[in-house]
Scaffold this active site. Structure first.
Site, PDB file in Angstrom:
ATOM      1  CG  ASN A  34      -0.212   0.024   2.507  1.00 24.67           C
ATOM      2  OD1 ASN A  34       0.382   1.039   2.874  1.00 24.67           O
ATOM      3  ND2 ASN A  34      -0.218  -1.096   3.223  1.00 24.67           N
ATOM      4  NE  ARG A  35      -0.269   6.404  -3.377  1.00 25.01           N
ATOM      5  CZ  ARG A  35      -1.029   7.482  -3.521  1.00 25.01           C
ATOM      6  NH1 ARG A  35      -2.314   7.349  -3.727  1.00 25.01           N
ATOM      7  NH2 ARG A  35      -0.494   8.681  -3.448  1.00 25.01           N
TER       8      ARG A  35
END
Ligand code: CTP
Ligand code: CA
Length: 232
Positions: A34-35
């Site tokens: 994920n970011r």
């Protein structure tokens, strides 16, 4: 308040923070991730150190350096993060789950690289649910321990987003929930953050907009304000 004039209001307190984003391997060279950059969690560690706390940072793939002075435990997957958090929570007065934790992991991890000629033109990933680390920490909570969750929501409407936050904190059972809006261009890898803090009933007790370090100090203020009796 600038960090340089912080009073040591967390002196002797053990603060445990998870930061970054977990990764779930698919094969030896690929993962689901994920970011999350880890910036807000690292800022919380920095702020807690500046206020005299003993800080343990469970770090999942940080894009920024961990502050010197924190005891850092590096992890990769959600299951590793869960183990590290459980171990460290036993000695923590305040636990903050700022990490973005993968909700699912591949049901099977391939020993060798997944090959296109074997997998074909279209691939379906079979995923299984990861445990909820925060809910587990709440269940095993020490007396007086304060537990804080984070929720990044893409919902643009303020009222609807707060309602998601309220539902989430009621489900999780933690003491405070830090709510922020994220999107394709918002929330990640930026120096600033805009947040709301909800109490255990889902009511807004604080709003902050500023650098991730200033927001971190405001979050710590909320923790001390909400629980001064509990952790004294
Ligand atoms: N969290 C956790 N373990 C998980 C998933 C989330 O401990 N398996 C924690 C996060 O670190 C965060 C809080 O729970 O502090 C909320 O995470 P979030 O992803 O917003 O909530 P979920 O319960 O996973 O719900 P959803 O992603 O479906 O909105
Ligand atoms: Ca999630």
């Amino acid at each position: 308040t600038p960090a340089s004039v912080q009073v040591p209001d967390l002196a002797g307190r053990h603060v445990l923070i998870s930061a970054g984003g977990t990764r779930e391997p698919l094969d030896p060279v690929r993962f689901l991730g994920n970011r999350s950059s880890g910036r807000q969690g690292v800022a919380l560690a920095e702020a807690a150190l500046a206020r005299g706390a003993v800080v343990t940072l469970v770090a999942a793939h940080l894009e920024v350096a961990a502050p010197s002075g924190a005891s850092v435990h590096s992890v990769s997957t959600t299951l590793e993060l869960q183990q590290a958090m459980r171990d460290a929570a036993a000695a923590a007065d305040i636990v903050i789950m700022a990490a973005a934790v993968a909700d699912y992991r591949p049901a099977e991890v391939q020993d060798g690289k997944i090959k296109k000629d074997v997998a074909g033109d279209r691939v379906t990933l079979d995923l299984v649910r990861n445990p909820d680390v925060l809910v587990g920490l709440v269940q095993d909570r020490r007396p007086g321990q304060v537990i804080v969750g984070f929720a990044a929501e893409t919902e643009a409407d303020d009222t609807a987003r707060r309602e998601l936050g309220r539902t989430k904190i009621l489900r999780k059972g933690c003491d405070l929930l830090v709510l922020n809006r994220v999107g394709w261009t918002q929330g990640f890898a930026t120096e600033r953050n805009q947040i709301e803090v909800l109490d255990g009933a889902g009511d807004i007790v604080m709003e902050a907009d500023g650098t991730k370090l200033s927001v971190a100090h405001r979050i710590l203020d909320s923790i001390l304000g909400s629980s001064i009796d509990a952790i004294r």
